[in-house]
Design a protein around this motif. Sequence first.
Motif, PDB file in Angstrom:
ATOM      1  N   LEU A  21     -27.249  20.501   0.010  1.00 38.83           N
ATOM      2  CA  LEU A  21     -27.575  21.731  -0.936  1.00 38.83           C
ATOM      3  C   LEU A  21     -26.774  22.128  -1.077  1.00 38.83           C
ATOM      4  O   LEU A  21     -26.221  22.810  -2.524  1.00 38.83           O
ATOM      5  CB  LEU A  21     -28.767  22.216  -0.941  1.00 38.83           C
ATOM      6  N   ASP A  22     -25.821  23.059  -0.271  1.00 40.09           N
ATOM      7  CA  ASP A  22     -25.158  24.369  -0.199  1.00 40.09           C
ATOM      8  C   ASP A  22     -23.945  23.586  -1.134  1.00 40.09           C
ATOM      9  O   ASP A  22     -22.936  24.020  -1.588  1.00 40.09           O
ATOM     10  CB  ASP A  22     -25.190  24.344   1.427  1.00 40.09           C
ATOM     11  N   GLN A  23     -23.488  22.571  -0.433  1.00 34.17           N
ATOM     12  CA  GLN A  23     -22.389  21.617  -0.729  1.00 34.17           C
ATOM     13  C   GLN A  23     -22.076  20.921  -1.989  1.00 34.17           C
ATOM     14  O   GLN A  23     -21.145  21.237  -2.844  1.00 34.17           O
ATOM     15  CB  GLN A  23     -21.610  20.632   0.581  1.00 34.17           C
ATOM     16  N   TRP A  28     -20.694  21.696  -7.797  1.00 36.07           N
ATOM     17  CA  TRP A  28     -21.485  21.895  -9.178  1.00 36.07           C
ATOM     18  C   TRP A  28     -20.547  22.787  -9.706  1.00 36.07           C
ATOM     19  O   TRP A  28     -19.541  23.096 -10.536  1.00 36.07           O
ATOM     20  CB  TRP A  28     -21.990  21.721  -9.201  1.00 36.07           C
ATOM     21  N   VAL A  29     -20.555  24.083  -9.123  1.00 37.97           N
ATOM     22  CA  VAL A  29     -19.773  25.822 -10.101  1.00 37.97           C
ATOM     23  C   VAL A  29     -18.726  25.406  -9.641  1.00 37.97           C
ATOM     24  O   VAL A  29     -18.313  26.071 -11.200  1.00 37.97           O
ATOM     25  CB  VAL A  29     -21.218  26.682  -8.245  1.00 37.97           C
ATOM     26  N   GLY A 109     -21.997  25.602   6.250  1.00 37.55           N
ATOM     27  CA  GLY A 109     -22.053  25.178   4.908  1.00 37.55           C
ATOM     28  C   GLY A 109     -20.928  26.524   4.216  1.00 37.55           C
ATOM     29  O   GLY A 109     -19.973  25.623   3.845  1.00 37.55           O
ATOM     30  N   ASN A 110     -20.681  27.248   4.695  1.00 37.94           N
ATOM     31  CA  ASN A 110     -19.856  28.076   4.978  1.00 37.94           C
ATOM     32  C   ASN A 110     -18.621  28.125   5.361  1.00 37.94           C
ATOM     33  O   ASN A 110     -17.770  28.387   4.826  1.00 37.94           O
ATOM     34  CB  ASN A 110     -20.546  29.557   5.142  1.00 37.94           C
ATOM     35  N   ALA A 111     -19.196  27.576   7.242  1.00 37.55           N
ATOM     36  CA  ALA A 111     -17.466  27.086   7.714  1.00 37.55           C
ATOM     37  C   ALA A 111     -16.787  26.275   6.542  1.00 37.55           C
ATOM     38  O   ALA A 111     -15.316  26.168   6.780  1.00 37.55           O
ATOM     39  CB  ALA A 111     -17.808  26.605   9.646  1.00 37.55           C
ATOM     40  N   ILE A 112     -17.481  24.951   6.374  1.00 38.92           N
ATOM     41  CA  ILE A 112     -16.564  23.968   5.448  1.00 38.92           C
ATOM     42  C   ILE A 112     -15.762  24.666   4.392  1.00 38.92           C
ATOM     43  O   ILE A 112     -14.662  24.472   4.075  1.00 38.92           O
ATOM     44  CB  ILE A 112     -17.678  22.902   4.979  1.00 38.92           C
ATOM     45  N   ASP A 113     -16.444  25.769   3.633  1.00 30.87           N
ATOM     46  CA  ASP A 113     -15.808  26.122   2.707  1.00 30.87           C
ATOM     47  C   ASP A 113     -13.971  26.642   2.973  1.00 30.87           C
ATOM     48  O   ASP A 113     -13.407  26.746   1.932  1.00 30.87           O
ATOM     49  CB  ASP A 113     -16.830  27.437   1.475  1.00 30.87           C
ATOM     50  N   ILE A 115     -12.685  26.021   5.243  1.00 29.08           N
ATOM     51  CA  ILE A 115     -11.346  24.678   5.649  1.00 29.08           C
ATOM     52  C   ILE A 115     -10.870  24.495   3.702  1.00 29.08           C
ATOM     53  O   ILE A 115      -9.721  24.043   3.850  1.00 29.08           O
ATOM     54  CB  ILE A 115     -12.537  24.060   5.840  1.00 29.08           C
ATOM     55  N   ARG A 116     -12.003  23.936   3.181  1.00 29.42           N
ATOM     56  CA  ARG A 116     -11.565  23.837   1.853  1.00 29.42           C
ATOM     57  C   ARG A 116     -10.976  24.205   0.818  1.00 29.42           C
ATOM     58  O   ARG A 116      -9.884  23.906   0.113  1.00 29.42           O
ATOM     59  CB  ARG A 116     -13.067  23.114   1.398  1.00 29.42           C
ATOM     60  N   TYR A 117     -12.020  25.653   1.024  1.00 30.26           N
ATOM     61  CA  TYR A 117     -11.080  26.452   0.275  1.00 30.26           C
ATOM     62  C   TYR A 117     -10.493  27.600   0.588  1.00 30.26           C
ATOM     63  O   TYR A 117      -9.441  28.262   0.109  1.00 30.26           O
ATOM     64  CB  TYR A 117     -12.258  27.481  -0.980  1.00 30.26           C
ATOM     65  N   GLY A 118     -10.091  27.813   1.758  1.00 28.55           N
ATOM     66  CA  GLY A 118      -9.968  29.172   2.271  1.00 28.55           C
ATOM     67  C   GLY A 118     -10.967  30.465   2.450  1.00 28.55           C
ATOM     68  O   GLY A 118     -10.245  31.383   3.183  1.00 28.55           O
ATOM     69  N   HIS A 119     -12.195  30.434   2.055  1.00 27.12           N
ATOM     70  CA  HIS A 119     -12.900  31.465   1.917  1.00 27.12           C
ATOM     71  C   HIS A 119     -14.488  30.797   1.144  1.00 27.12           C
ATOM     72  O   HIS A 119     -13.933  29.510   0.939  1.00 27.12           O
ATOM     73  CB  HIS A 119     -12.795  32.004   0.375  1.00 27.12           C
ATOM     74  N   VAL A 120     -15.224  31.538   1.180  1.00 22.53           N
ATOM     75  CA  VAL A 120     -15.839  31.054   0.539  1.00 22.53           C
ATOM     76  C   VAL A 120     -16.611  30.812  -1.066  1.00 22.53           C
ATOM     77  O   VAL A 120     -16.393  32.337  -0.896  1.00 22.53           O
ATOM     78  CB  VAL A 120     -18.015  32.009   1.670  1.00 22.53           C
ATOM     79  N   ALA A 121     -17.100  30.151  -1.575  1.00 21.61           N
ATOM     80  CA  ALA A 121     -18.037  30.541  -2.751  1.00 21.61           C
ATOM     81  C   ALA A 121     -19.503  30.610  -2.705  1.00 21.61           C
ATOM     82  O   ALA A 121     -19.615  30.349  -2.494  1.00 21.61           O
ATOM     83  CB  ALA A 121     -17.638  28.725  -3.792  1.00 21.61           C
ATOM     84  N   ASP A 122     -19.500  31.829  -3.561  1.00 20.17           N
ATOM     85  CA  ASP A 122     -20.570  32.879  -3.829  1.00 20.17           C
ATOM     86  C   ASP A 122     -20.193  32.515  -5.061  1.00 20.17           C
ATOM     87  O   ASP A 122     -19.893  32.660  -5.602  1.00 20.17           O
ATOM     88  CB  ASP A 122     -20.101  33.977  -3.195  1.00 20.17           C
ATOM     89  N   PHE A 123     -21.733  32.448  -5.925  1.00 17.14           N
ATOM     90  CA  PHE A 123     -22.239  32.534  -7.197  1.00 17.14           C
ATOM     91  C   PHE A 123     -23.348  33.048  -7.587  1.00 17.14           C
ATOM     92  O   PHE A 123     -23.689  33.058  -8.933  1.00 17.14           O
ATOM     93  CB  PHE A 123     -21.988  30.629  -8.371  1.00 17.14           C
ATOM     94  N   ILE A 124     -24.486  32.814  -6.762  1.00 14.46           N
ATOM     95  CA  ILE A 124     -25.691  33.311  -7.320  1.00 14.46           C
ATOM     96  C   ILE A 124     -25.607  34.377  -7.716  1.00 14.46           C
ATOM     97  O   ILE A 124     -25.640  35.467  -5.937  1.00 14.46           O
ATOM     98  CB  ILE A 124     -27.169  32.986  -5.617  1.00 14.46           C
ATOM     99  N   ASP A 125     -25.964  35.296  -8.575  1.00 13.28           N
ATOM    100  CA  ASP A 125     -25.909  36.587  -9.225  1.00 13.28           C
ATOM    101  C   ASP A 125     -27.105  36.801  -9.919  1.00 13.28           C
ATOM    102  O   ASP A 125     -27.839  36.914 -10.400  1.00 13.28           O
ATOM    103  CB  ASP A 125     -25.084  36.416 -10.413  1.00 13.28           C
ATOM    104  N   VAL A 126     -28.035  37.731  -8.493  1.00  8.29           N
ATOM    105  CA  VAL A 126     -29.143  38.658  -9.512  1.00  8.29           C
ATOM    106  C   VAL A 126     -28.855  39.954  -9.165  1.00  8.29           C
ATOM    107  O   VAL A 126     -29.847  40.554  -8.989  1.00  8.29           O
ATOM    108  CB  VAL A 126     -30.433  38.075  -8.646  1.00  8.29           C
ATOM    109  N   SER A 127     -27.308  40.735  -9.561  1.00 13.58           N
ATOM    110  CA  SER A 127     -27.603  41.998  -9.466  1.00 13.58           C
ATOM    111  C   SER A 127     -28.006  43.285 -10.949  1.00 13.58           C
ATOM    112  O   SER A 127     -28.440  44.168 -10.619  1.00 13.58           O
ATOM    113  CB  SER A 127     -26.172  42.133  -9.492  1.00 13.58           C
ATOM    114  N   ARG A 128     -28.498  42.189 -11.673  1.00 15.78           N
ATOM    115  CA  ARG A 128     -29.081  43.016 -12.602  1.00 15.78           C
ATOM    116  C   ARG A 128     -30.956  43.383 -11.907  1.00 15.78           C
ATOM    117  O   ARG A 128     -31.541  44.341 -12.932  1.00 15.78           O
ATOM    118  CB  ARG A 128     -29.704  41.913 -13.466  1.00 15.78           C
ATOM    119  N   LEU A 129     -31.662  42.847 -10.801  1.00 14.54           N
ATOM    120  CA  LEU A 129     -32.405  43.692  -9.860  1.00 14.54           C
ATOM    121  C   LEU A 129     -32.048  44.033  -8.807  1.00 14.54           C
ATOM    122  O   LEU A 129     -32.877  44.763  -8.070  1.00 14.54           O
ATOM    123  CB  LEU A 129     -33.163  42.267  -9.336  1.00 14.54           C
TER     124      LEU A 129
END
Length: 164
Positions: A21-23, A28-29, A109-113, A115-129
Amino acid sequence: MKGFTRHGASALALAVLILILDQISKYWVVEVFALESRGPTQLAGPLWLSMVWNSGVSFGLLGGPSEFTRWALTIFGFGVAAALAVWVRNADKPLTAAALGCIIGGAIGNAIDRIRYGHVADFIDVSRLHFPWVFNVADAAINIGVGLLILELVLDSMRRQAPS
């Protein structure tokens, strides 16, 4: 799985599900939806997608654009997953097994990121809460797993203190 308790095998299955699910969500994102070029996108109410590349650990701590940090955190993530897989092998409590499965899947999942990207892809944003960090499925799983381990400790303590 040979050599694993029933709960241990379930934990590994949960880890694989979380990893998939993570990957898929990150693919997708990043690749399909191309969030980085679109910019922040509201999904529903306070739930947004916002692209953040995290070179640190949870919530960007210890971050920095360093190859040493990248590979040290990658090795650490896989090491944590391996150590927890040894622990979960003999799991006899479903809550502990679920907790460890969540953490294992998220760590890989984050370790794979990294390797793939050089850093972790974060995208879920609930900062309005008023939650100031952007995170991903792996981060959520790790935090849920830690919460479940704490819950198991509290429940064990209550069981030991209960009159027989």
